[in-house]
Design a protein around this motif. Structure first.
Motif, PDB file in Angstrom:
ATOM      1  N   VAL A  50       0.826  -1.213   0.000  1.00 32.63           N
ATOM      2  CA  VAL A  50       0.000   0.000   0.000  1.00 32.63           C
ATOM      3  C   VAL A  50       0.859   1.261   0.000  1.00 32.63           C
ATOM      4  CG1 VAL A  50      -1.996  -1.098   1.090  1.00 32.63           C
ATOM      5  CG2 VAL A  50      -0.201  -0.095   2.533  1.00 32.63           C
ATOM      6  N   ASN A  51       2.055   1.172  -0.567  1.00 39.62           N
ATOM      7  CA  ASN A  51       2.928   2.348  -0.592  1.00 39.62           C
ATOM      8  C   ASN A  51       2.278   3.537  -1.287  1.00 39.62           C
ATOM      9  OD1 ASN A  51       4.897   0.883   0.721  1.00 39.62           O
ATOM     10  ND2 ASN A  51       6.554   1.608  -0.599  1.00 39.62           N
ATOM     11  N   SER A  52       1.442   3.256  -2.282  1.00 45.34           N
ATOM     12  CA  SER A  52       0.788   4.345  -3.014  1.00 45.34           C
ATOM     13  C   SER A  52      -0.289   5.029  -2.183  1.00 45.34           C
ATOM     14  CB  SER A  52       0.169   3.806  -4.305  1.00 45.34           C
ATOM     15  OG  SER A  52      -0.776   2.780  -4.037  1.00 45.34           O
ATOM     16  N   ALA A  53      -0.558   4.504  -0.973  1.00 50.33           N
ATOM     17  CA  ALA A  53      -1.559   5.117  -0.092  1.00 50.33           C
ATOM     18  C   ALA A  53      -0.946   5.700   1.179  1.00 50.33           C
ATOM     19  CB  ALA A  53      -2.624   4.085   0.290  1.00 50.33           C
ATOM     20  N   LEU A  54       0.373   5.611   1.318  1.00 49.98           N
ATOM     21  CA  LEU A  54       0.989   6.050   2.563  1.00 49.98           C
ATOM     22  C   LEU A  54       0.900   7.562   2.763  1.00 49.98           C
ATOM     23  CD1 LEU A  54       4.178   3.781   2.820  1.00 49.98           C
ATOM     24  CD2 LEU A  54       1.915   3.473   3.866  1.00 49.98           C
ATOM     25  N   HIS A  55       0.547   8.305   1.718  1.00 45.25           N
ATOM     26  CA  HIS A  55       0.365   9.751   1.869  1.00 45.25           C
ATOM     27  C   HIS A  55      -1.070  10.090   2.295  1.00 45.25           C
ATOM     28  CE1 HIS A  55      -0.893   8.761  -2.218  1.00 45.25           C
ATOM     29  NE2 HIS A  55      -1.658   9.828  -2.198  1.00 45.25           N
ATOM     30  N   TRP A  56      -1.918   9.101   2.408  1.00 48.79           N
ATOM     31  CA  TRP A  56      -3.301   9.362   2.798  1.00 48.79           C
ATOM     32  C   TRP A  56      -3.357   9.911   4.220  1.00 48.79           C
ATOM     33  CZ3 TRP A  56      -6.725   4.584   1.081  1.00 48.79           C
ATOM     34  CH2 TRP A  56      -6.681   4.470  -0.310  1.00 48.79           C
ATOM     35  N   ASP A  57      -4.029  11.003   4.382  1.00 53.74           N
ATOM     36  CA  ASP A  57      -4.423  11.498   5.704  1.00 53.74           C
ATOM     37  C   ASP A  57      -5.847  12.004   5.560  1.00 53.74           C
ATOM     38  OD1 ASP A  57      -4.255  13.991   4.434  1.00 53.74           O
ATOM     39  OD2 ASP A  57      -2.368  14.534   5.405  1.00 53.74           O
ATOM     40  N   LEU A  58      -6.411  12.532   6.636  1.00 54.41           N
ATOM     41  CA  LEU A  58      -7.813  12.945   6.593  1.00 54.41           C
ATOM     42  C   LEU A  58      -8.054  14.034   5.555  1.00 54.41           C
ATOM     43  CD1 LEU A  58      -8.818  12.931  10.376  1.00 54.41           C
ATOM     44  CD2 LEU A  58      -9.285  11.184   8.638  1.00 54.41           C
ATOM     45  N   ASN A  59      -7.121  14.955   5.423  1.00 55.22           N
ATOM     46  CA  ASN A  59      -7.301  16.055   4.466  1.00 55.22           C
ATOM     47  C   ASN A  59      -7.275  15.539   3.029  1.00 55.22           C
ATOM     48  OD1 ASN A  59      -7.532  18.067   6.425  1.00 55.22           O
ATOM     49  ND2 ASN A  59      -5.312  18.343   6.545  1.00 55.22           N
ATOM     50  N   TYR A  60      -6.315  14.663   2.733  1.00 60.29           N
ATOM     51  CA  TYR A  60      -6.220  14.114   1.378  1.00 60.29           C
ATOM     52  C   TYR A  60      -7.479  13.313   1.046  1.00 60.29           C
ATOM     53  CZ  TYR A  60      -4.456  11.482  -2.638  1.00 60.29           C
ATOM     54  OH  TYR A  60      -4.288  10.918  -3.881  1.00 60.29           O
ATOM     55  N   LEU A  61      -7.917  12.479   1.973  1.00 57.58           N
ATOM     56  CA  LEU A  61      -9.111  11.677   1.731  1.00 57.58           C
ATOM     57  C   LEU A  61     -10.348  12.564   1.592  1.00 57.58           C
ATOM     58  CD1 LEU A  61      -8.453   8.721   4.199  1.00 57.58           C
ATOM     59  CD2 LEU A  61      -8.322   8.659   1.703  1.00 57.58           C
ATOM     60  N   LYS A  62     -10.421  13.580   2.409  1.00 52.33           N
ATOM     61  CA  LYS A  62     -11.564  14.495   2.340  1.00 52.33           C
ATOM     62  C   LYS A  62     -11.650  15.167   0.974  1.00 52.33           C
ATOM     63  CE  LYS A  62     -13.512  18.509   4.790  1.00 52.33           C
ATOM     64  NZ  LYS A  62     -13.300  19.448   5.925  1.00 52.33           N
ATOM     65  N   ASP A  63     -10.498  15.520   0.409  1.00 54.32           N
ATOM     66  CA  ASP A  63     -10.469  16.222  -0.878  1.00 54.32           C
ATOM     67  C   ASP A  63     -10.680  15.291  -2.074  1.00 54.32           C
ATOM     68  OD1 ASP A  63     -10.003  18.602   0.432  1.00 54.32           O
ATOM     69  OD2 ASP A  63      -7.826  18.524   0.159  1.00 54.32           O
ATOM     70  N   ASN A  64     -10.400  13.979  -1.880  1.00 53.37           N
ATOM     71  CA  ASN A  64     -10.329  13.113  -3.054  1.00 53.37           C
ATOM     72  C   ASN A  64     -11.186  11.853  -3.020  1.00 53.37           C
ATOM     73  OD1 ASN A  64      -7.987  14.381  -4.701  1.00 53.37           O
ATOM     74  ND2 ASN A  64      -7.137  14.238  -2.632  1.00 53.37           N
ATOM     75  N   ILE A  65     -11.745  11.520  -1.894  1.00 52.76           N
ATOM     76  CA  ILE A  65     -12.409  10.224  -1.809  1.00 52.76           C
ATOM     77  C   ILE A  65     -13.804  10.221  -2.416  1.00 52.76           C
ATOM     78  CG2 ILE A  65     -13.604  10.406   0.425  1.00 52.76           C
ATOM     79  CD1 ILE A  65     -12.305   7.592   1.031  1.00 52.76           C
ATOM     80  N   GLY A  66     -14.374  11.413  -2.659  1.00 50.59           N
ATOM     81  CA  GLY A  66     -15.689  11.471  -3.287  1.00 50.59           C
ATOM     82  C   GLY A  66     -16.792  11.793  -2.294  1.00 50.59           C
ATOM     83  N   ASN A  67     -18.014  11.902  -2.807  1.00 47.45           N
ATOM     84  CA  ASN A  67     -19.139  12.348  -1.988  1.00 47.45           C
ATOM     85  C   ASN A  67     -20.122  11.230  -1.630  1.00 47.45           C
ATOM     86  OD1 ASN A  67     -18.379  15.120  -1.925  1.00 47.45           O
ATOM     87  ND2 ASN A  67     -19.109  15.332  -4.042  1.00 47.45           N
TER      88      ASN A  67
END
Length: 329
Positions: A50-67
């Motif tokens: 999951v190295n491609s997800a190690l930058h995930w934090d709440l702000n990143y997910l909030k901006d990109n995970i969808g509605n």
């Protein structure tokens, strides 16, 4: 007790039973593959799963995970015990230990910050990862090291991937001890988790709820406060433990009991489960004596058959006792 190192500021709760450390090995260590093949837990490093997800934090997910809407559980304490709503009507006195709500990710983040501030409730987001997510999250997801994990699936003759579950927990959250009927790779993305594991041979020591109970596959034992009068065999508990850091992958074999705790240093923890279906234990070439996992599978099938046949959960215990008392005792 375990020899696992920890700082004074990161002191781990000392449980009243023996804990040894889960082996921690590089993914390319032959011993790691042997442990997985023999259905023994191991912490794997260097998988890049999951190295491609190690930058995930709440702000990143909030901006990109969808509605889309996400499933969020709320508890008055730090324990999150799974339950099956469809089994509640058979147990009229059952009270769900958590509240379940559907909310978008922004609402979740706002409510999480409120709970962190007030300390009144704990939240735990659990959501299938591939449902209606944003393009950047999809790109990260596609970039997981699928080659390695698919190789593990094929080497060990597992069934297909059944789901990826995104888990976001508040500091201190505990998923109470339970077992799953699937093979599981738990990949840590953010924060640290403490995982306690118990082999299927500890089945009697953990006093699972009946199969018809909403807490099926859960233990009735509180690991932090053993009730030896009610559950005397819990005095014989012996377990393993692991601390997961970002990038680590824990293999949790099918039917292995596990309790997962989010350690408090980082505010929230983010993890991703990779669940794989198992082939029917009873359809594979069986060697005797049966393995403990095969025995558990048989017990579950017999218990379900009797429960369905009787049509009344209150009759199951007396019926099974009548099969044994005086004949096998």
């Amino acid at each position: 007790m375990s020899t696992m190192e920890t700082s004074k500021d990161d002191a781990l709760y000392e449980y009243p039973f023996e804990l040894t450390d889960v082996p921690r090995l590089s993914f390319d260590d032959p011993q790691a593959n042997r442990l997985i093949a023999n259905q023994k837990p191991v912490v794997l490093t260097g998988t890049n799963l999951v190295n491609s997800a190690l930058h995930w934090d709440l702000n990143y997910l909030k901006d990109n995970i969808g509605n889309s809407l996400f499933t969020v559980y709320q508890s008055k304490n730090r324990y999150f015990r799974y339950y099956e709503p469809r089994k509640i009507p058979q147990h009229k006195d059952f009270k769900p230990p958590t509240l379940q709500a559907e909310m978008n990710f922004s609402e979740f983040v706002d409510k999480l910050k409120e709970c962190q501030k007030t300390g009144i409730h704990k939240l735990y987001l659990q959501q299938l990862l591939f449902q209606n997510i944003g393009e950047r999250i999809i790109k990260d997801f596609i970039s997981f090291n699928w080659d390695w994990i698919n190789q593990q699936k094929n080497l060990n003759r597992w069934g297909p991937l059944s789901s990826n579950l995104l888990l976001i927990a508040m500091a201190g959250n505990i998923t109470s001890v339970h077992y799953d009927e699937q093979q599981n790779f738990l990949a840590q993305v953010r924060g640290r988790k403490r995982c306690l594991l118990f082999s299927p041979e500890q089945f009697e020591c953990l006093y699972p709820y009946p199969i018809h109970h909403p807490h099926d596959r859960q233990s009735q034992v509180n690991l932090e406060n053993l009730n030896l009068k009610k559950f005397p065999k819990s005095a014989d508990l012996e377990g393993m433990q692991a601390i997961l850091e970002p990038g680590d992958v824990l293999y949790i074999p099918v039917y292995w009991w596990h309790q997962i705790e989010s350690l408090p240093q980082n505010g929230v923890t983010i993890s991703i489960n990779f669940w794989y279906k198992v082939r029917n234990f009873l359809e594979e070439s069986i060697t005797y004596p049966l393995t403990t996992s095969q025995k558990i599978a048989i017990m579950r099938n017999i218990e379900k058959m009797i429960t369905d046949a009787l049509g009344n959960v209150d009759e199951v215990g007396p019926f099974m006792q009548s099969m044994v008392l005086g004949r096998y005792t």
